[in-house]
Design a protein around this motif. Structure first.
Motif, PDB file in Angstrom:
ATOM      1  N   ILE A 125      68.359  54.503  40.391  1.00  0.00           N
ATOM      2  CA  ILE A 125      68.596  53.009  40.981  1.00  0.00           C
ATOM      3  C   ILE A 125      67.950  53.050  42.239  1.00  0.00           C
ATOM      4  O   ILE A 125      67.677  53.998  43.118  1.00  0.00           O
ATOM      5  CB  ILE A 125      70.310  52.942  41.280  1.00  0.00           C
ATOM      6  CG1 ILE A 125      70.877  53.039  40.148  1.00  0.00           C
ATOM      7  CG2 ILE A 125      70.428  51.669  42.131  1.00  0.00           C
ATOM      8  CD1 ILE A 125      72.558  53.057  40.350  1.00  0.00           C
ATOM      9  N   ALA A 126      67.545  51.969  42.642  1.00  0.00           N
ATOM     10  CA  ALA A 126      66.601  51.472  43.673  1.00  0.00           C
ATOM     11  C   ALA A 126      66.903  50.274  44.564  1.00  0.00           C
ATOM     12  O   ALA A 126      67.498  49.265  43.524  1.00  0.00           O
ATOM     13  CB  ALA A 126      65.048  51.340  43.350  1.00  0.00           C
ATOM     14  N   ILE A 127      67.146  50.237  45.621  1.00  0.00           N
ATOM     15  CA  ILE A 127      67.578  49.117  46.427  1.00  0.00           C
ATOM     16  C   ILE A 127      66.154  48.929  47.417  1.00  0.00           C
ATOM     17  O   ILE A 127      65.843  49.733  48.118  1.00  0.00           O
ATOM     18  CB  ILE A 127      68.668  49.354  47.170  1.00  0.00           C
ATOM     19  CG1 ILE A 127      69.660  49.733  46.433  1.00  0.00           C
ATOM     20  CG2 ILE A 127      69.047  47.996  47.931  1.00  0.00           C
ATOM     21  CD1 ILE A 127      71.168  50.278  47.038  1.00  0.00           C
ATOM     22  N   VAL A 128      65.705  47.472  47.519  1.00  0.00           N
ATOM     23  CA  VAL A 128      64.306  47.423  48.079  1.00  0.00           C
ATOM     24  C   VAL A 128      64.541  45.994  48.671  1.00  0.00           C
ATOM     25  O   VAL A 128      65.028  44.892  47.926  1.00  0.00           O
ATOM     26  CB  VAL A 128      63.254  47.489  47.307  1.00  0.00           C
ATOM     27  CG1 VAL A 128      63.122  46.293  46.154  1.00  0.00           C
ATOM     28  CG2 VAL A 128      62.027  47.397  48.101  1.00  0.00           C
ATOM     29  N   PRO A 129      64.049  45.686  50.022  1.00  0.00           N
ATOM     30  CA  PRO A 129      64.155  44.242  50.601  1.00  0.00           C
ATOM     31  C   PRO A 129      62.756  43.521  49.870  1.00  0.00           C
ATOM     32  O   PRO A 129      62.040  43.799  49.217  1.00  0.00           O
ATOM     33  CB  PRO A 129      64.040  44.578  51.912  1.00  0.00           C
ATOM     34  CG  PRO A 129      62.944  45.808  51.874  1.00  0.00           C
ATOM     35  CD  PRO A 129      63.381  46.627  50.984  1.00  0.00           C
ATOM     36  N   ASP A 130      62.822  42.175  50.307  1.00  0.00           N
ATOM     37  CA  ASP A 130      61.684  41.190  50.168  1.00  0.00           C
ATOM     38  C   ASP A 130      62.075  40.858  48.573  1.00  0.00           C
ATOM     39  O   ASP A 130      61.074  41.005  47.632  1.00  0.00           O
ATOM     40  CB  ASP A 130      60.467  41.959  50.225  1.00  0.00           C
ATOM     41  CG  ASP A 130      59.497  40.754  50.585  1.00  0.00           C
ATOM     42  OD1 ASP A 130      59.905  39.627  50.943  1.00  0.00           O
ATOM     43  OD2 ASP A 130      58.341  41.006  50.545  1.00  0.00           O
ATOM     44  N   LEU A 134      59.090  40.080  45.325  1.00  0.00           N
ATOM     45  CA  LEU A 134      59.051  40.795  44.025  1.00  0.00           C
ATOM     46  C   LEU A 134      59.416  40.082  42.867  1.00  0.00           C
ATOM     47  O   LEU A 134      58.830  40.332  41.965  1.00  0.00           O
ATOM     48  CB  LEU A 134      60.091  41.972  44.284  1.00  0.00           C
ATOM     49  CG  LEU A 134      59.646  43.245  45.541  1.00  0.00           C
ATOM     50  CD1 LEU A 134      60.984  44.048  45.642  1.00  0.00           C
ATOM     51  CD2 LEU A 134      58.501  43.839  45.057  1.00  0.00           C
ATOM     52  N   ILE A 135      60.594  39.270  42.748  1.00  0.00           N
ATOM     53  CA  ILE A 135      60.638  38.705  41.659  1.00  0.00           C
ATOM     54  C   ILE A 135      59.708  37.787  41.299  1.00  0.00           C
ATOM     55  O   ILE A 135      59.119  37.745  40.095  1.00  0.00           O
ATOM     56  CB  ILE A 135      62.087  37.890  41.614  1.00  0.00           C
ATOM     57  CG1 ILE A 135      63.274  38.970  41.626  1.00  0.00           C
ATOM     58  CG2 ILE A 135      62.396  36.974  40.437  1.00  0.00           C
ATOM     59  CD1 ILE A 135      64.703  38.315  42.252  1.00  0.00           C
ATOM     60  N   ASP A 136      58.954  36.788  42.018  1.00  0.00           N
ATOM     61  CA  ASP A 136      57.951  35.895  42.057  1.00  0.00           C
ATOM     62  C   ASP A 136      56.607  36.608  41.486  1.00  0.00           C
ATOM     63  O   ASP A 136      56.113  36.129  40.481  1.00  0.00           O
ATOM     64  CB  ASP A 136      57.747  35.173  43.202  1.00  0.00           C
ATOM     65  CG  ASP A 136      58.840  34.294  43.273  1.00  0.00           C
ATOM     66  OD1 ASP A 136      59.512  33.871  42.794  1.00  0.00           O
ATOM     67  OD2 ASP A 136      58.658  33.763  44.750  1.00  0.00           O
ATOM     68  N   GLY A 137      56.439  37.769  41.851  1.00  0.00           N
ATOM     69  CA  GLY A 137      55.280  38.545  41.712  1.00  0.00           C
ATOM     70  C   GLY A 137      55.376  39.062  40.167  1.00  0.00           C
ATOM     71  O   GLY A 137      54.666  39.145  39.517  1.00  0.00           O
ATOM     72  N   ALA A 138      56.424  39.594  40.126  1.00  0.00           N
ATOM     73  CA  ALA A 138      56.846  40.226  38.747  1.00  0.00           C
ATOM     74  C   ALA A 138      56.875  39.417  37.609  1.00  0.00           C
ATOM     75  O   ALA A 138      56.191  39.546  36.665  1.00  0.00           O
ATOM     76  CB  ALA A 138      58.145  40.825  38.722  1.00  0.00           C
ATOM     77  N   ASP A 145      61.947  38.949  30.960  1.00  0.00           N
ATOM     78  CA  ASP A 145      63.303  39.269  31.453  1.00  0.00           C
ATOM     79  C   ASP A 145      63.432  40.813  32.377  1.00  0.00           C
ATOM     80  O   ASP A 145      64.289  40.651  33.279  1.00  0.00           O
ATOM     81  CB  ASP A 145      64.303  39.852  30.125  1.00  0.00           C
ATOM     82  CG  ASP A 145      64.504  38.282  29.502  1.00  0.00           C
ATOM     83  OD1 ASP A 145      64.283  37.291  30.011  1.00  0.00           O
ATOM     84  OD2 ASP A 145      64.788  38.646  28.230  1.00  0.00           O
ATOM     85  N   ALA A 146      62.378  41.506  32.574  1.00  0.00           N
ATOM     86  CA  ALA A 146      62.218  42.712  33.260  1.00  0.00           C
ATOM     87  C   ALA A 146      62.174  42.175  34.812  1.00  0.00           C
ATOM     88  O   ALA A 146      62.376  43.091  35.760  1.00  0.00           O
ATOM     89  CB  ALA A 146      61.265  43.629  32.665  1.00  0.00           C
ATOM     90  N   GLY A 147      61.824  40.999  34.923  1.00  0.00           N
ATOM     91  CA  GLY A 147      61.611  40.700  36.243  1.00  0.00           C
ATOM     92  C   GLY A 147      62.615  39.753  36.970  1.00  0.00           C
ATOM     93  O   GLY A 147      62.590  39.162  38.072  1.00  0.00           O
ATOM     94  N   GLU A 249      55.817  46.156  40.052  1.00  0.00           N
ATOM     95  CA  GLU A 249      55.380  45.202  41.482  1.00  0.00           C
ATOM     96  C   GLU A 249      55.474  45.973  42.573  1.00  0.00           C
ATOM     97  O   GLU A 249      54.589  45.659  43.695  1.00  0.00           O
ATOM     98  CB  GLU A 249      56.427  44.057  41.262  1.00  0.00           C
ATOM     99  CG  GLU A 249      55.895  42.984  42.154  1.00  0.00           C
ATOM    100  CD  GLU A 249      54.886  42.370  41.862  1.00  0.00           C
ATOM    101  OE1 GLU A 249      54.348  41.442  42.830  1.00  0.00           O
ATOM    102  OE2 GLU A 249      54.403  42.082  40.549  1.00  0.00           O
ATOM    103  N   VAL A 250      56.520  46.641  42.852  1.00  0.00           N
ATOM    104  CA  VAL A 250      56.493  47.540  44.065  1.00  0.00           C
ATOM    105  C   VAL A 250      55.433  48.181  44.391  1.00  0.00           C
ATOM    106  O   VAL A 250      54.642  48.443  45.465  1.00  0.00           O
ATOM    107  CB  VAL A 250      57.902  48.188  44.141  1.00  0.00           C
ATOM    108  CG1 VAL A 250      57.938  49.137  45.615  1.00  0.00           C
ATOM    109  CG2 VAL A 250      59.141  47.165  44.355  1.00  0.00           C
ATOM    110  N   TYR A 251      55.059  49.280  43.288  1.00  0.00           N
ATOM    111  CA  TYR A 251      54.125  50.222  43.416  1.00  0.00           C
ATOM    112  C   TYR A 251      52.592  49.619  43.365  1.00  0.00           C
ATOM    113  O   TYR A 251      51.939  50.077  44.512  1.00  0.00           O
ATOM    114  CB  TYR A 251      54.502  51.132  42.203  1.00  0.00           C
ATOM    115  CG  TYR A 251      53.449  52.551  42.438  1.00  0.00           C
ATOM    116  CD1 TYR A 251      53.282  53.240  43.085  1.00  0.00           C
ATOM    117  CD2 TYR A 251      52.115  52.293  41.268  1.00  0.00           C
ATOM    118  CE1 TYR A 251      52.342  54.631  43.141  1.00  0.00           C
ATOM    119  CE2 TYR A 251      51.362  53.632  41.348  1.00  0.00           C
ATOM    120  CZ  TYR A 251      51.604  54.655  42.266  1.00  0.00           C
ATOM    121  OH  TYR A 251      50.817  55.540  42.345  1.00  0.00           O
TER     122      TYR A 251
END
Length: 357
Positions: A125-130, A134-138, A145-147, A249-251
């Protein structure tokens, strides 16, 4: 195993001209207090893990999962899990969330990959800000659906992405007790984590890095690898692996991480990969926490460790300043070229390529 001025203080001599005076004026003798003291060499800042942008910890996440399952899965690790993740995750990418101001937590992973079995109970499990960015970019990069937010459960597992304010929580839990109707339980178990993170969120600064955003061709071109190995080599676009989502998207986007594959062709499932590189910008802290590997000499690296990863690949971890790079060679491939290729890559990204003769 990663790199992270010298100030010269001179005395200015003042020549005093005294007109027609036949005798030059003596220069004053400096007193002890007037002798300049050399500036001390700056002490390197300690290599420490970045602070999360909120007050939730992996211990909190473990408690939430235990409440969901009714039992503990095992020792909690402050990294993303590898059992049910892409094969480029072991190593630098497991720490991607910390680079982005978040946390990555897991439990239940086996020490080594076994193609015939997997732990019945494990989670990551990951928790991350912004969250919005992140959703828009993904979604823009085809995550589908993964985004997007949601909980998807089936017999034995739940995969989820949840959001509160600008905090995003994403991950998976695998346990025989989970079923299609477990979605509400997952939402309830994760709600407290999201609320706590959203209530305590604060500004976060990305750590300094020289490797962030560096392209594979800057490290090693296909031609350079081919010349060294004596065989045709191509750089494979990692997007051919598919499966873009929040972790990617994060990496790749937020962190500036990179995954370079040097292979015999573009078929990621059938063509042999000779060597791969993954990076963790500003990841010296994670390198210093590695618990396995034997120290080796690699020119240009502050430190280097040789070992074997979760999939049985030969690996070479190097710290260059504040950055961590991992070179990997599949178990069936000759790993003797890793150190020379690593030294070449380090020279290219730290000093550039030599001018053509």
């Amino acid at each position: 195993m990663r790199v992270r001025p010298l100030v010269l203080v001179g005395l200015v001599a003042v020549l005093v001209l005294t007109g027609c005076s036949p005798t030059p004026e003596e220069s004053p003798t400096p007193t002890a207090s007037s002798v300049p003291t050399p500036s001390p060499t700056p002490t390197p800042e300690p290599i420490v893990a970045p602070d999360a942008a909120f007050d939730v910890t992996c211990a909190d996440v473990a408690d939430a999962v235990e409440n969901l399952l009714g039992t503990s899965v095992g020792a909690v690790e402050d990294v993303l899990g590898v059992t049910s993740s892409p094969n480029w995750h072991p190593g630098p990418a497991q720490h991607m969330m910390q680079r982005a101001g978040g946390i990555g937590c897991s439990a239940g992973d086996a020490e080594q990959f076994d193609p015939d079995s997997a732990p019945a109970d494990h989670w990551s499990i990951a928790i991350v800000p912004d969250a919005q960015a992140l959703i828009d970019g993904a979604v823009e990069r085809g995550a589908g659906d993964a985004g997007t937010e949601g909980v998807y459960c089936q017999e034995g597992s739940c995969i989820f992405t949840l959001r509160e304010s600008d905090i995003l929580l994403t991950g998976s839990v695998w346990s025989p007790g989970l079923a299609e109707g477990s979605g509400d339980g997952v939402r309830g178990a994760m709600a407290g984590l999201l609320a706590s993170a959203a209530d305590s969120v604060r500004d976060f600064e990305y750590g300094e890095s020289k490797i962030a955003g560096v392209r594979c061709e800057t490290l090693l071109t296909a031609e350079e690898v081919a010349e060294h190995l004596g065989t045709h080599t191509e750089i494979v676009d990692f997007t051919r692996l598919g499966g873009w989502g929040i972790p990617a998207e994060v990496y790749y986007v937020k962190d500036g991480g990179q995954y370079c594959m040097y292979a015999e062709g573009q078929d990621v499932y059938n063509d042999a990969t000779f060597v791969s590189i993954t990076t963790l910008p500003a990841g010296a802290w994670a390198f210093e926490n590695l618990e396995s590997g034997s120290a080796v000499e690699v020119a240009g690296a502050d430190a280097a460790l040789a070992g074997v990863d979760y999939y049985g690949q030969s690996i070479l971890d190097v710290r260059v300043g504040l950055d961590w790079l991992r070179f990997a060679t599949p178990a069936e491939q000759d790993d003797s070229a890793m150190i020379p290729l690593a030294e070449m890559a380090i020279e290219h990204f730290t000093r550039g390529r030599p001018a053509p003769q």
